[in-house]
Design an enzyme around this catalytic site. Structure first.
Site, PDB file in Angstrom:
ATOM      1  N   ASP A  73       0.844  -1.187   0.000  1.00 14.54           N
ATOM      2  CA  ASP A  73       0.000   0.000   0.000  1.00 14.54           C
ATOM      3  C   ASP A  73       0.882   1.241   0.000  1.00 14.54           C
ATOM      4  O   ASP A  73       1.703   1.430   0.902  1.00 14.54           O
ATOM      5  CB  ASP A  73      -0.907  -0.015   1.236  1.00 14.54           C
ATOM      6  CG  ASP A  73      -1.813   1.198   1.292  1.00 14.54           C
ATOM      7  OD1 ASP A  73      -2.631   1.363   0.377  1.00 14.54           O
ATOM      8  OD2 ASP A  73      -1.695   1.987   2.249  1.00 14.54           O
ATOM      9  N   THR A 106      -3.277   5.241  -3.960  1.00 15.85           N
ATOM     10  CA  THR A 106      -2.199   5.958  -3.267  1.00 15.85           C
ATOM     11  C   THR A 106      -0.841   5.729  -3.932  1.00 15.85           C
ATOM     12  O   THR A 106       0.033   6.591  -3.862  1.00 15.85           O
ATOM     13  CB  THR A 106      -2.122   5.519  -1.791  1.00 15.85           C
ATOM     14  OG1 THR A 106      -2.061   4.088  -1.724  1.00 15.85           O
ATOM     15  CG2 THR A 106      -3.351   5.992  -1.029  1.00 15.85           C
ATOM     16  N   THR A 107      -0.655   4.575  -4.560  1.00 19.34           N
ATOM     17  CA  THR A 107       0.586   4.328  -5.302  1.00 19.34           C
ATOM     18  C   THR A 107       0.527   4.998  -6.672  1.00 19.34           C
ATOM     19  O   THR A 107       1.501   5.640  -7.102  1.00 19.34           O
ATOM     20  CB  THR A 107       0.819   2.809  -5.470  1.00 19.34           C
ATOM     21  OG1 THR A 107       0.783   2.183  -4.192  1.00 19.34           O
ATOM     22  CG2 THR A 107       2.158   2.535  -6.124  1.00 19.34           C
ATOM     23  N   ASP A 415      -9.181   0.046   2.486  1.00 17.48           N
ATOM     24  CA  ASP A 415      -9.177   0.497   1.093  1.00 17.48           C
ATOM     25  C   ASP A 415     -10.467   0.097   0.381  1.00 17.48           C
ATOM     26  O   ASP A 415     -11.036   0.878  -0.384  1.00 17.48           O
ATOM     27  CB  ASP A 415      -7.972  -0.085   0.338  1.00 17.48           C
ATOM     28  CG  ASP A 415      -6.675   0.613   0.713  1.00 17.48           C
ATOM     29  OD1 ASP A 415      -6.738   1.552   1.516  1.00 17.48           O
ATOM     30  OD2 ASP A 415      -5.612   0.220   0.209  1.00 17.48           O
TER      31      ASP A 415
END
Length: 548
Positions: A73, A106-107, A415
């Site tokens: 994550d 988020t990545t 998530d």
């Protein structure tokens, strides 16, 4: 003195005049600062780039105490990295902002920001001004948002749980617990539906979903509980109570203490007996009043330190003598309920906390069919079910065989919950697997070719930067990145808008048919947040240390 015949005198060169090259010439120091910022930010993007997608690699993070975390994550990795450079910290904050806004991507947002910075670096090498590049990227992001909403987005009927479950499963497929996506995705959907009011798009508050982690068992043992789950154990009374009348109290069932820091010296045995007798009668009176109200289950808030003359005075929330009386009167007692949990408990039980004995009446009690202590792999928990008039809350018990799996399962479930919340807020979906990025790249390239000046360069560079997402997905899955992206361009040019990269199959496919779907809000947030961060970095030309 006139110049000799062999000498020539150079005329002063005027900036911005003449027919020469009038491109922007950056000064040395701002150029070095900007280059340093870009290199630091790109280093962060490169560090987590290999974690993108279902076949992305995991990172093992070890803190100063030796605690180990295994995750892919992006927000978790960056949060635990020791980042010093101020521009690199901006990308850490970018990942946090994406986590708050959408919960997923988020990545992707950091990888895209790194790609945009690389594109900006090439444009500055051609002589374009950083402010002009920033404005051009912002215009390209606005155009990308327009294309996503009008051409690529598919409206969603929020009542259709199957599509929402597919979106949650897509989010979980890139996690360590991807094998359990078929179990966790429906739990996430049911939990969000339980706490949401579909008439209000902003009604979903994830604080109404309590996630409790229990060590032991496997991830398959994870379950949703329509009721209340407390991590505290029963400290007095029976372990099971049917037709429960529950009170949440915020006063202490223990001998009172003075507000002043003082000592009472007792020198006579008779006085000591009197003190103990008064304490006993005081506590017994409280317990009898609780029993008289019809209450048979009490939840006691954890005691609070009071500060008197800069010294802390701790009064026990419930004394041993009080526990003895509660045991005798068969009142199920749970103590040390955390202060942060009080709001959630009140909302779940649809009751108000009782602050004093004067307010301990039947009207302030909540009722439930069953309150019991359960044993989960050695951990004792209290479960409340069958609540009368319950609030819009839900509890989820996450299980895991070890701490690493348990923590990753909790993050993955968060998530998935965020993805479902995105669909409640923005009721539209798009294809996954790099399909929207390729489609945007082609359309922005076509649009940029019709523009003039700096904007044309910026639009085409922005379009090329978007291809980093399918390129990275292909690299991380072991496919030929160049061949894959070229093939995707060809299919999208032929009008196949859903052509994307199915990483699990290792091939290009119609991604909608393979149920690789993601919320529109995630991609919108990725593009807009990455663009704003890159624009901010480009407009920095100096770093000044504060005096403080």
């Amino acid at each position: 003195m006139a110049p000799t015949s062999g000498e020539t005198k150079a005329a002063p060169k005027r900036i911005g005049t003449g027919s020469g090259n009038n491109t922007y010439k950056d000064k040395q120091k701002p150029s070095d600062i900007r280059q340093s910022n870009i290199v630091a930010a790109k280093a962060i993007a490169d560090a987590i780039r290999t974690s993108l997608g279902p076949r992305g690699m995991d990172k093992m993070i070890q803190d100063g105490k030796g605690e180990v975390t295994i995750t892919n994550d992006g927000a978790t990795i960056l949060k635990q990295m020791n980042v010093i450079h101020p521009a690199a910290k901006m990308l850490v904050e970018l990942s946090k902002a994406q986590d708050i806004e959408a919960g997923d991507g988020t990545t992707s947002v950091v990888v895209l920001a790194g790609s945009l910075l690389e594109a900006a670096e090439k444009l500055m090498a051609k002589g374009l001004h950083p402010s002009a590049i920033a404005d051009g990227f912002r215009a390209a992001a606005r155009k990308a948002t327009e294309i996503l909403r009008n051409e690529l987005a598919i409206p969603l009927n929020i009542e259709d749980r199957s599509v929402v479950t597919k979106c949650a499963a897509t989010s979980l497929n890139s996690k360590v617990v991807s094998q359990q996506s078929s179990l966790l995705a429906p739990i996430a959907v049911n939990a969000v539906y339980q706490v949401s009011n579909f008439k209000d798009r902003n009604s979903c508050d994830l604080r109404d979903i309590k996630v409790v982690t229990v060590l032991g068992g496997t991830v398959e043992d994870t379950e949703m509980i329509e009721g209340l789950l407390l991590t505290q154990k029963v400290c007095a009374g029976p372990k099971k109570m049917e037709k429960a009348k529950i009170a949440l109290i915020q006063f202490c069932i223990s001998p009172p203490k003075t507000d002043m820091d003082m000592n009472v010296i007792v020198s006579d045995y008779a006085q000591m007996d009197r003190v103990l007798r008064e304490e006993r009668n005081y506590i017994l009176n409280i317990v009898k009043q609780i029993k008289a109200s019809g209450c048979n289950v009490i939840l006691i808030q954890k005691s609070i330190l009071r500060y008197v003359h800069e010294k802390s005075i701790l009064r026990d929330a419930v004394s041993d003598l009080a526990l003895h009386f509660l045991e005798k009167l068969k009142i199920l007692t749970v103590r040390d309920v955390e202060r942060e949990e009080i709001e959630f408990v009140c909302k779940t039980l649809n009751c108000r906390p009782i602050a004093s004995l004067d307010h301990f009446t039947a009207e302030n009690l909540s009722t439930a069919d069953l309150v019991e202590e359960i044993n989960c792999s050695g951990s004792r928990l209290v479960k409340v079910t069958g609540i009368t008039n319950p609030g819009r809350t839900v509890s989820i018990m996450v299980r895991g065989s070890n701490k690493l799996v348990l923590n990753e399962a909790e993050r993955s479930l968060h998530d998935a919950l965020c993805v479902v919340r995105c669909l409640v807020k923005e009721r539209a979906v798009i294809a996954g697997g790099g399909a929207p990025e390729i489609a945007l790249s082609i359309k922005l390239n076509q649009y940029g070719s019709g523009l003039k000046g700096v904007d044309s360069y910026c639009f085409r560079s922005f379009a090329e930067a978007l291809e980093v997402i399918p390129l990275t997905l292909a690299e991380n899955s072991g496919m030929s990145a160049i061949n894959t992206v070229t093939e995707l361009r060809k299919l999208h040019a032929e009008g196949q808008k859903s052509a994307g990269l199915n990483v699990k199959k290792g091939a290009i496919a119609n991604i909608m048919d393979d149920n690789v779907i993601q919320p529109l809000l995630v991609t919108l947030s990725v593009i807009n947040l990455a663009t704003e961060t890159v624009a901010s970095i480009l407009k920095i030309d100096d770093i000044v240390n504060s005096v403080r």
